[in-house]
Write a protein that holds these residues in place. Sequence first.
Motif, PDB file in Angstrom:
ATOM      1  N   THR A 195       1.050  -1.244  -0.092  1.00 35.68           N
ATOM      2  CA  THR A 195      -0.027  -0.179  -0.016  1.00 35.68           C
ATOM      3  C   THR A 195       0.849   1.150   0.001  1.00 35.68           C
ATOM      4  OG1 THR A 195      -1.840  -1.059   1.306  1.00 35.68           O
ATOM      5  CG2 THR A 195      -1.746   1.273   1.333  1.00 35.68           C
ATOM      6  N   ARG A 196       0.726   2.003  -1.045  1.00 36.80           N
ATOM      7  CA  ARG A 196       1.871   3.118  -1.221  1.00 36.80           C
ATOM      8  C   ARG A 196       1.090   4.369  -1.033  1.00 36.80           C
ATOM      9  NH1 ARG A 196       5.063   3.535  -7.089  1.00 36.80           N
ATOM     10  NH2 ARG A 196       5.518   5.744  -7.072  1.00 36.80           N
ATOM     11  N   GLN A 197       2.259   5.317  -0.752  1.00 40.20           N
ATOM     12  CA  GLN A 197       1.926   6.810  -0.510  1.00 40.20           C
ATOM     13  C   GLN A 197       2.998   7.635  -0.980  1.00 40.20           C
ATOM     14  OE1 GLN A 197       2.209   9.019   3.395  1.00 40.20           O
ATOM     15  NE2 GLN A 197       0.068   9.236   3.184  1.00 40.20           N
ATOM     16  N   ASP A 198       2.910   8.290  -2.189  1.00 39.17           N
ATOM     17  CA  ASP A 198       3.782   9.286  -2.579  1.00 39.17           C
ATOM     18  C   ASP A 198       3.458  10.635  -2.186  1.00 39.17           C
ATOM     19  OD1 ASP A 198       4.461   7.061  -4.156  1.00 39.17           O
ATOM     20  OD2 ASP A 198       3.444   7.756  -6.026  1.00 39.17           O
ATOM     21  N   GLU A 223      -2.314   8.617  -2.575  1.00 35.61           N
ATOM     22  CA  GLU A 223      -2.181   7.340  -1.926  1.00 35.61           C
ATOM     23  C   GLU A 223      -2.966   6.216  -2.768  1.00 35.61           C
ATOM     24  OE1 GLU A 223      -2.999   7.709   2.480  1.00 35.61           O
ATOM     25  OE2 GLU A 223      -3.174   9.658   2.265  1.00 35.61           O
ATOM     26  N   GLY A 224      -2.316   4.980  -2.679  1.00 36.56           N
ATOM     27  CA  GLY A 224      -2.969   4.085  -3.666  1.00 36.56           C
ATOM     28  C   GLY A 224      -2.952   2.740  -3.078  1.00 36.56           C
ATOM     29  N   GLY A 225      -3.783   1.911  -3.184  1.00 42.07           N
ATOM     30  CA  GLY A 225      -3.767   0.458  -2.475  1.00 42.07           C
ATOM     31  C   GLY A 225      -5.023  -0.282  -3.400  1.00 42.07           C
ATOM     32  N   GLY A 226      -4.754  -1.602  -2.683  1.00 37.55           N
ATOM     33  CA  GLY A 226      -5.853  -2.741  -3.247  1.00 37.55           C
ATOM     34  C   GLY A 226      -5.603  -3.289  -4.609  1.00 37.55           C
ATOM     35  N   GLU A 227      -6.335  -4.210  -5.141  1.00 35.68           N
ATOM     36  CA  GLU A 227      -5.925  -4.777  -6.398  1.00 35.68           C
ATOM     37  C   GLU A 227      -5.540  -4.082  -7.434  1.00 35.68           C
ATOM     38  OE1 GLU A 227      -8.321  -8.011  -9.290  1.00 35.68           O
ATOM     39  OE2 GLU A 227      -9.305  -6.884  -7.643  1.00 35.68           O
ATOM     40  N   THR A 228      -4.462  -4.476  -8.177  1.00 32.11           N
ATOM     41  CA  THR A 228      -4.228  -3.820  -9.295  1.00 32.11           C
ATOM     42  C   THR A 228      -4.577  -4.342 -10.541  1.00 32.11           C
ATOM     43  OG1 THR A 228      -2.116  -4.977  -9.496  1.00 32.11           O
ATOM     44  CG2 THR A 228      -2.017  -3.014  -8.133  1.00 32.11           C
ATOM     45  N   LYS A 229      -4.705  -3.576 -11.569  1.00 29.02           N
ATOM     46  CA  LYS A 229      -5.082  -3.692 -12.955  1.00 29.02           C
ATOM     47  C   LYS A 229      -4.620  -3.191 -14.049  1.00 29.02           C
ATOM     48  CE  LYS A 229      -9.620  -4.542 -13.407  1.00 29.02           C
ATOM     49  NZ  LYS A 229     -11.019  -4.306 -13.434  1.00 29.02           N
ATOM     50  N   THR A 245      -7.737   1.813  -5.692  1.00 33.83           N
ATOM     51  CA  THR A 245      -7.950   3.295  -5.060  1.00 33.83           C
ATOM     52  C   THR A 245      -6.341   4.204  -5.499  1.00 33.83           C
ATOM     53  OG1 THR A 245      -7.019   2.590  -2.973  1.00 33.83           O
ATOM     54  CG2 THR A 245      -9.375   2.511  -3.663  1.00 33.83           C
ATOM     55  N   ILE A 246      -6.639   5.289  -5.993  1.00 33.94           N
ATOM     56  CA  ILE A 246      -5.727   6.262  -5.687  1.00 33.94           C
ATOM     57  C   ILE A 246      -6.282   7.505  -5.453  1.00 33.94           C
ATOM     58  CG2 ILE A 246      -4.000   7.741  -7.111  1.00 33.94           C
ATOM     59  CD1 ILE A 246      -3.410   5.530  -8.942  1.00 33.94           C
ATOM     60  N   ILE A 247      -6.067   8.378  -4.251  1.00 36.55           N
ATOM     61  CA  ILE A 247      -6.476   9.439  -3.727  1.00 36.55           C
ATOM     62  C   ILE A 247      -5.578  10.390  -3.795  1.00 36.55           C
ATOM     63  CG2 ILE A 247      -7.750  10.370  -1.866  1.00 36.55           C
ATOM     64  CD1 ILE A 247      -9.285   8.131  -2.926  1.00 36.55           C
ATOM     65  N   LYS A 248      -5.774  11.428  -4.471  1.00 35.86           N
ATOM     66  CA  LYS A 248      -4.650  12.632  -4.711  1.00 35.86           C
ATOM     67  C   LYS A 248      -5.228  13.879  -3.834  1.00 35.86           C
ATOM     68  CE  LYS A 248      -2.079  15.105  -8.328  1.00 35.86           C
ATOM     69  NZ  LYS A 248      -1.635  15.122  -9.570  1.00 35.86           N
ATOM     70  N   HIS A 249      -4.461  14.214  -2.861  1.00 33.59           N
ATOM     71  CA  HIS A 249      -4.836  15.325  -2.054  1.00 33.59           C
ATOM     72  C   HIS A 249      -3.631  16.140  -2.170  1.00 33.59           C
ATOM     73  CE1 HIS A 249      -6.687  17.417   1.308  1.00 33.59           C
ATOM     74  NE2 HIS A 249      -5.499  17.202   1.890  1.00 33.59           N
ATOM     75  N   LEU A 250      -3.696  17.327  -2.410  1.00 31.52           N
ATOM     76  CA  LEU A 250      -2.922  18.523  -2.290  1.00 31.52           C
ATOM     77  C   LEU A 250      -3.375  19.772  -1.903  1.00 31.52           C
ATOM     78  CD1 LEU A 250      -1.789  16.453  -4.616  1.00 31.52           C
ATOM     79  CD2 LEU A 250      -0.173  18.036  -5.009  1.00 31.52           C
ATOM     80  N   GLU A 251      -2.499  20.579  -1.163  1.00 31.57           N
ATOM     81  CA  GLU A 251      -3.235  21.984  -0.741  1.00 31.57           C
ATOM     82  C   GLU A 251      -1.945  22.990  -0.989  1.00 31.57           C
ATOM     83  OE1 GLU A 251      -4.009  22.095   3.234  1.00 31.57           O
ATOM     84  OE2 GLU A 251      -5.611  20.445   3.085  1.00 31.57           O
ATOM     85  N   GLY A 252      -2.366  24.163  -0.943  1.00 30.79           N
ATOM     86  CA  GLY A 252      -1.273  25.256  -1.411  1.00 30.79           C
ATOM     87  C   GLY A 252      -2.115  26.486  -1.756  1.00 30.79           C
ATOM     88  N   PHE A 253      -1.343  27.394  -2.625  1.00 36.19           N
ATOM     89  CA  PHE A 253      -2.009  28.706  -3.153  1.00 36.19           C
ATOM     90  C   PHE A 253      -1.769  28.816  -4.514  1.00 36.19           C
ATOM     91  CE2 PHE A 253      -0.898  28.961   1.567  1.00 36.19           C
ATOM     92  CZ  PHE A 253      -2.060  29.752   1.996  1.00 36.19           C
ATOM     93  N   ILE A 254      -2.628  29.352  -5.075  1.00 34.86           N
ATOM     94  CA  ILE A 254      -2.661  29.988  -6.558  1.00 34.86           C
ATOM     95  C   ILE A 254      -2.887  31.188  -6.586  1.00 34.86           C
ATOM     96  CG2 ILE A 254      -3.723  29.563  -8.973  1.00 34.86           C
ATOM     97  CD1 ILE A 254      -4.201  26.648  -8.246  1.00 34.86           C
ATOM     98  N   ARG A 255      -2.174  31.882  -7.502  1.00 37.99           N
ATOM     99  CA  ARG A 255      -2.302  33.210  -8.145  1.00 37.99           C
ATOM    100  C   ARG A 255      -2.894  33.317  -9.349  1.00 37.99           C
ATOM    101  NH1 ARG A 255       1.415  36.349 -10.415  1.00 37.99           N
ATOM    102  NH2 ARG A 255       3.112  35.094  -9.693  1.00 37.99           N
TER     103      ARG A 255
END
Length: 260
Positions: A195-198, A223-229, A245-255
């Motif tokens: 189960t991986r987290q980049d 974050e990703g995990g579970g059966e692969t295909k 499952t791949i859950i991409k969660h980021l935070e920050g600022f944009i101008r």
Amino acid sequence: MGLFGKKKDTAQKKDPVMTAPEAPVEAAPVAEAVPITETAPAQETAPAAAEAPAVAEIPVEEITVEEVKKEEETPELTEKEKGKIYQVRMNYHAGYDQYREWPNGGKTIHSGIGWFHPFGVSNYYGIQDCGEGYNKEAADFPVEKYFTEDWMKQFETDLFCIYRQEDGDIYAWDGMFAIRGTDPNQCILYNSVYTRQDVIVNVIVGGTGRYEGARGLMIGTTEGGGETKGVATMPDGNPLELPATIIKHLEGFIRIPDKE
């Protein structure tokens, strides 16, 4: 005469002197009584108000026409001062059931659907040069324009991301600088089973529509995990596999710059 008899006057007698009869003394008229009135005591005069301290006069400098013109000129804004700043966050599901190919070239590594707060519902595509070249949208934002060799060694920002909203696209270079497995403190080999987290960074480099000229920086995890295909075939013939499952969660600022 006895003891109480008069003493005999032996002095020589003088002739009497005739004197004018004395005028009768008239009594002085009595003045009418004047009633006595009480007089109010003299009021004490209030002390004069303290005088305000003298204010020194400020010399007035004459302003020339050239100085007025200079003050009226608005200094040119720097890039950091232009536009509006948004605090942003993204949440995408990009598992194998969400995989869609980007139609304009490059190799789509994964794609998904989610929310790019505060802009709304969004579709996501991550495209890489895997021997096929990048998509045409990335041509205006070449990697070498933005990142040094040392940066690329540490962050590998070689995944060109497109976040598509109803009012335009946001472009970013996506890179990872840590890979974590089931042990949150230990890095692991890229293609091991886990189960991986980049830990990743997104550098916002531009966009279209409302987001044209956007700049920003976001950091977070995928974050990703579970059966692969397998969802696609890579140029070397190996399958491109994604977990359920791949859950991409980021935070920050944009101008986002103002439209001229």
